[in-house]
Design an enzyme around this catalytic site. Sequence first.
Site, PDB file in Angstrom:
ATOM      1  N   ASN A   1       9.819   4.325   2.608  1.00 18.97           N
ATOM      2  CA  ASN A   1       9.714   3.879   3.990  1.00 18.97           C
ATOM      3  C   ASN A   1      10.967   3.078   4.296  1.00 18.97           C
ATOM      4  O   ASN A   1      11.620   2.532   3.398  1.00 18.97           O
ATOM      5  CB  ASN A   1       8.516   2.935   4.132  1.00 18.97           C
ATOM      6  CG  ASN A   1       7.196   3.632   3.906  1.00 18.97           C
ATOM      7  OD1 ASN A   1       6.626   4.208   4.814  1.00 18.97           O
ATOM      8  ND2 ASN A   1       6.726   3.593   2.669  1.00 18.97           N
TER       9      ASN A   1
ATOM     10  N   HIS B   1      10.402   6.977   7.662  1.00 17.86           N
ATOM     11  CA  HIS B   1      10.922   7.050   6.290  1.00 17.86           C
ATOM     12  C   HIS B   1      12.417   7.366   6.386  1.00 17.86           C
ATOM     13  O   HIS B   1      12.863   7.986   7.345  1.00 17.86           O
ATOM     14  CB  HIS B   1      10.181   8.130   5.497  1.00 17.86           C
ATOM     15  CG  HIS B   1       8.818   7.701   5.053  1.00 17.86           C
ATOM     16  ND1 HIS B   1       8.428   7.692   3.745  1.00 17.86           N
ATOM     17  CD2 HIS B   1       7.763   7.242   5.756  1.00 17.86           C
ATOM     18  CE1 HIS B   1       7.174   7.255   3.654  1.00 17.86           C
ATOM     19  NE2 HIS B   1       6.743   6.977   4.870  1.00 17.86           N
TER      20      HIS B   1
ATOM     21  N   HIS C   1       6.554   4.640  12.459  1.00 22.55           N
ATOM     22  CA  HIS C   1       6.498   4.506  10.986  1.00 22.55           C
ATOM     23  C   HIS C   1       7.523   5.508  10.432  1.00 22.55           C
ATOM     24  O   HIS C   1       7.263   6.707  10.386  1.00 22.55           O
ATOM     25  CB  HIS C   1       5.063   4.841  10.548  1.00 22.55           C
ATOM     26  CG  HIS C   1       4.823   4.810   9.079  1.00 22.55           C
ATOM     27  ND1 HIS C   1       3.909   3.961   8.495  1.00 22.55           N
ATOM     28  CD2 HIS C   1       5.323   5.544   8.063  1.00 22.55           C
ATOM     29  CE1 HIS C   1       3.880   4.158   7.195  1.00 22.55           C
ATOM     30  NE2 HIS C   1       4.726   5.124   6.910  1.00 22.55           N
TER      31      HIS C   1
ATOM     32  N   CYS D   1       6.002   9.588  -0.718  1.00 25.41           N
ATOM     33  CA  CYS D   1       4.644  10.039  -0.433  1.00 25.41           C
ATOM     34  C   CYS D   1       4.219  10.981  -1.535  1.00 25.41           C
ATOM     35  O   CYS D   1       4.931  11.942  -1.830  1.00 25.41           O
ATOM     36  CB  CYS D   1       4.571  10.730   0.925  1.00 25.41           C
ATOM     37  SG  CYS D   1       2.926  11.375   1.248  1.00 25.41           S
TER      38      CYS D   1
ATOM     39  N   ARG E   1       0.831  -1.213   0.000  1.00 18.54           N
ATOM     40  CA  ARG E   1       0.000   0.000   0.000  1.00 18.54           C
ATOM     41  C   ARG E   1       0.869   1.267   0.000  1.00 18.54           C
ATOM     42  O   ARG E   1       0.967   1.966  -0.995  1.00 18.54           O
ATOM     43  CB  ARG E   1      -0.952  -0.029   1.213  1.00 18.54           C
ATOM     44  CG  ARG E   1      -2.074   0.991   1.158  1.00 18.54           C
ATOM     45  CD  ARG E   1      -1.679   2.407   1.511  1.00 18.54           C
ATOM     46  NE  ARG E   1      -1.108   2.541   2.853  1.00 18.54           N
ATOM     47  CZ  ARG E   1      -0.576   3.659   3.295  1.00 18.54           C
ATOM     48  NH1 ARG E   1      -0.515   4.737   2.528  1.00 18.54           N
ATOM     49  NH2 ARG E   1      -0.041   3.726   4.509  1.00 18.54           N
ATOM     50  N   ASP E   2       1.554   1.520   1.100  1.00 15.79           N
ATOM     51  CA  ASP E   2       2.303   2.780   1.235  1.00 15.79           C
ATOM     52  C   ASP E   2       3.444   2.831   0.224  1.00 15.79           C
ATOM     53  O   ASP E   2       3.823   3.901  -0.254  1.00 15.79           O
ATOM     54  CB  ASP E   2       2.844   2.897   2.666  1.00 15.79           C
ATOM     55  CG  ASP E   2       3.243   4.316   3.024  1.00 15.79           C
ATOM     56  OD1 ASP E   2       2.992   5.229   2.224  1.00 15.79           O
ATOM     57  OD2 ASP E   2       3.817   4.508   4.110  1.00 15.79           O
TER      58      ASP E   2
HETATM   59  P1  HMG Z   1     -13.520  14.004  -1.273  1.00 13.20           P
HETATM   60  O1  HMG Z   1     -13.865  14.684   0.007  1.00 13.20           O
HETATM   61  O2  HMG Z   1     -14.634  13.415  -2.059  1.00 13.20           O
HETATM   62  O3  HMG Z   1     -12.798  15.103  -2.120  1.00 13.20           O
HETATM   63  O4  HMG Z   1     -12.446  12.872  -0.982  1.00 13.20           O
HETATM   64  P2  HMG Z   1     -11.881  14.947  -3.407  1.00 13.20           P
HETATM   65  O5  HMG Z   1     -12.080  16.160  -4.241  1.00 13.20           O
HETATM   66  O6  HMG Z   1     -10.478  14.725  -2.986  1.00 13.20           O
HETATM   67  O7  HMG Z   1     -12.504  13.665  -4.168  1.00 13.20           O
HETATM   68  C1  HMG Z   1     -12.390  13.537  -5.523  1.00 13.20           C
HETATM   69  C2  HMG Z   1     -13.159  12.355  -6.110  1.00 13.20           C
HETATM   70  O8  HMG Z   1     -12.914  11.152  -5.384  1.00 13.20           O
HETATM   71  C3  HMG Z   1     -14.671  12.487  -6.161  1.00 13.20           C
HETATM   72  O9  HMG Z   1     -15.043  11.929  -7.434  1.00 13.20           O
HETATM   73  C4  HMG Z   1     -15.160  11.557  -5.075  1.00 13.20           C
HETATM   74  O10 HMG Z   1     -16.439  11.043  -5.307  1.00 13.20           O
HETATM   75  C5  HMG Z   1     -14.150  10.449  -5.135  1.00 13.20           C
HETATM   76  P3  HMG Z   1     -15.387  12.855  -8.695  1.00 13.20           P
HETATM   77  O11 HMG Z   1     -16.610  13.580  -8.310  1.00 13.20           O
HETATM   78  O12 HMG Z   1     -14.190  13.779  -8.884  1.00 13.20           O
HETATM   79  O13 HMG Z   1     -15.548  11.869  -9.813  1.00 13.20           O
HETATM   80  N1  HMG Z   1     -13.992   9.684  -3.906  1.00 13.20           N
HETATM   81  C6  HMG Z   1     -13.689   8.368  -3.870  1.00 13.20           C
HETATM   82  N2  HMG Z   1     -13.496   7.439  -4.837  1.00 13.20           N
HETATM   83  C7  HMG Z   1     -13.210   6.179  -4.447  1.00 13.20           C
HETATM   84  N3  HMG Z   1     -13.104   5.810  -3.156  1.00 13.20           N
HETATM   85  C8  HMG Z   1     -13.286   6.696  -2.166  1.00 13.20           C
HETATM   86  C9  HMG Z   1     -13.599   8.030  -2.516  1.00 13.20           C
HETATM   87  N4  HMG Z   1     -13.837   9.135  -1.777  1.00 13.20           N
HETATM   88  C10 HMG Z   1     -14.075  10.128  -2.629  1.00 13.20           C
HETATM   89  N5  HMG Z   1     -13.154   6.322  -0.892  1.00 13.20           N
HETATM   90  C11 HMG Z   1     -10.545  11.802  -0.001  1.00 13.20           C
HETATM   91  C12 HMG Z   1     -11.499  12.986   0.058  1.00 13.20           C
HETATM   92  C13 HMG Z   1      -9.604  11.892   1.195  1.00 13.20           C
HETATM   93  C14 HMG Z   1     -11.339  10.518   0.092  1.00 13.20           C
HETATM   94  C15 HMG Z   1      -9.754  11.839  -1.312  1.00 13.20           C
HETATM   95  O14 HMG Z   1      -9.125  13.082  -1.418  1.00 13.20           O
HETATM   96  C16 HMG Z   1      -8.698  10.760  -1.395  1.00 13.20           C
HETATM   97  O15 HMG Z   1      -9.002   9.581  -1.536  1.00 13.20           O
HETATM   98  N6  HMG Z   1      -7.399  11.149  -1.362  1.00 13.20           N
HETATM   99  C17 HMG Z   1      -6.265  10.240  -1.385  1.00 13.20           C
HETATM  100  C18 HMG Z   1      -5.635  10.165  -0.009  1.00 13.20           C
HETATM  101  C19 HMG Z   1      -4.511   9.136   0.049  1.00 13.20           C
HETATM  102  O16 HMG Z   1      -4.685   7.966  -0.249  1.00 13.20           O
HETATM  103  N7  HMG Z   1      -3.296   9.569   0.470  1.00 13.20           N
HETATM  104  C20 HMG Z   1      -2.172   8.728   0.626  1.00 13.20           C
HETATM  105  C21 HMG Z   1      -2.271   7.859   1.872  1.00 13.20           C
HETATM  106  S1  HMG Z   1      -1.832   8.633   3.418  1.00 13.20           S
HETATM  107  C22 HMG Z   1      -0.197   8.340   3.586  1.00 13.20           C
HETATM  108  O17 HMG Z   1       0.376   7.889   2.651  1.00 13.20           O
HETATM  109  C23 HMG Z   1       0.482   8.606   4.906  1.00 13.20           C
HETATM  110  C24 HMG Z   1       0.698   7.333   5.708  1.00 13.20           C
HETATM  111  O18 HMG Z   1       1.207   6.323   4.862  1.00 13.20           O
HETATM  112  C25 HMG Z   1       1.678   7.607   6.834  1.00 13.20           C
HETATM  113  C26 HMG Z   1       3.070   8.017   6.410  1.00 13.20           C
HETATM  114  O19 HMG Z   1       3.600   7.495   5.417  1.00 13.20           O
HETATM  115  O20 HMG Z   1       3.655   8.810   7.156  1.00 13.20           O
HETATM  116  C27 HMG Z   1      -0.598   6.818   6.276  1.00 13.20           C
HETATM  117 MG    MG Z   2       4.939   5.826   4.888  1.00 16.32          MG
END
Ligand code: HMG
Ligand code: MG
Length: 304
Positions: free
Chosen positions: A249, A209, A207, A240, A15-16
């Site tokens: 990571n 990096h 966690h 990221c 995933r990450d």
């Molecule tokens: P939102 O509030 O709907 O706003 O979703 P948006 O404008 O960002 O959403 C855009 C589109 O996504 C819309 O569709 C939604 O319907 C759709 P459109 O109208 O443009 O056709 N949508 C979805 N589609 C599928 N599955 C869903 C979903 N939700 C909305 N669940 C949201 C806000 C956060 C959900 C969205 O912005 C998003 O999914 N963003 C991606 C976030 C992400 O995955 N980030 C990376 C992971 S975090 C990370 O890596 C850190 C971590 O690993 C720790 C570390 O490494 O330190 C945890």
């Molecule tokens: Mg990470």
Amino acid sequence: MSLPSHVRLVEVGPRDGLQNEAQPISVADKVKLVDALTAAGLGYIEVGSFVSPKWVPQMAGSADVFAQIQRKAGVKYGALTPNLRGFEDAMTAGVKEIAVFAAASEAFSQRNINCSIGESLERFAPIMAAAKQHGVTVRGYVSCVLGCPYEGAVAPEQVAAVARELYAMGCYEVSLGDTIGTGTAGATRRLFEVVGKDVPRDKLAGHFHDTYGQAIANIYASLLEGIQVFDSSIAGLGGCPYAKGASGNVATEDVLYLLNGLGIETGVELERLILAGQQISAVLGRPTGSRVAKARNAERVTPV
Ligand code: HMG
Ligand code: MG
């Protein structure tokens, strides 16, 4: 504090790690990776995420990956679910363990999940309720705990406030992420000292990096603070999408080598892990990010 006798590794590579890859990776290759990680003895594998494919296209096939992996009894196969829609998709895919993610900095929260920290926590409340109904366990993440690509320094108290909320909501464990890898051993110890006042240390995970080459030192510092769960990524996959310049990571192989050297049990086999890393590195067409795997591979071809 003495070192623990056992550590739990949370493998986040599928995933990450892969979420950050621009080139398409087939469902079959992702399944092969998860199965190889299961064979290596990992007890927790984060398989994918149910997020917007517009933002993270690589995770779009997560339901197919979940459908095809060989599940081993006792192993947790987790997924990220940022909102109720993601949660429902995860349930349809037969997921039994989910993770929600918040940030310790407002700017990162806006870029990563398009809302404030407060709003993200509100968004998680219905997920927590639905998870309870489904008997699904929830892990929490806090990102940018030792620095933010947009805001710079992040106070440990800020991290503690978010971690406390996630724990109070029902996350059984909160993973603190040094998303941009700028943390040092000293800062890591201070972080756990502060956050540990609000969340029991046996409910916290690290966690890290490796952007600044400090991840292994930070894990050792965390062990000295009584932390016994670490997230890591096979072959050091990752970065990221919302933190430019953040390298992968910390590699699972490298963390395991550290823990083996300390006589700390994990249940994971290094040789099988290295094989899993070789497989996915071949798929990606680039050398592994694990120093241990690189050294082992060099030993195999260069007689000493
Ligand atoms: P939102 O509030 O709907 O706003 O979703 P948006 O404008 O960002 O959403 C855009 C589109 O996504 C819309 O569709 C939604 O319907 C759709 P459109 O109208 O443009 O056709 N949508 C979805 N589609 C599928 N599955 C869903 C979903 N939700 C909305 N669940 C949201 C806000 C956060 C959900 C969205 O912005 C998003 O999914 N963003 C991606 C976030 C992400 O995955 N980030 C990376 C992971 S975090 C990370 O890596 C850190 C971590 O690993 C720790 C570390 O490494 O330190 C945890
Ligand atoms: Mg990470």
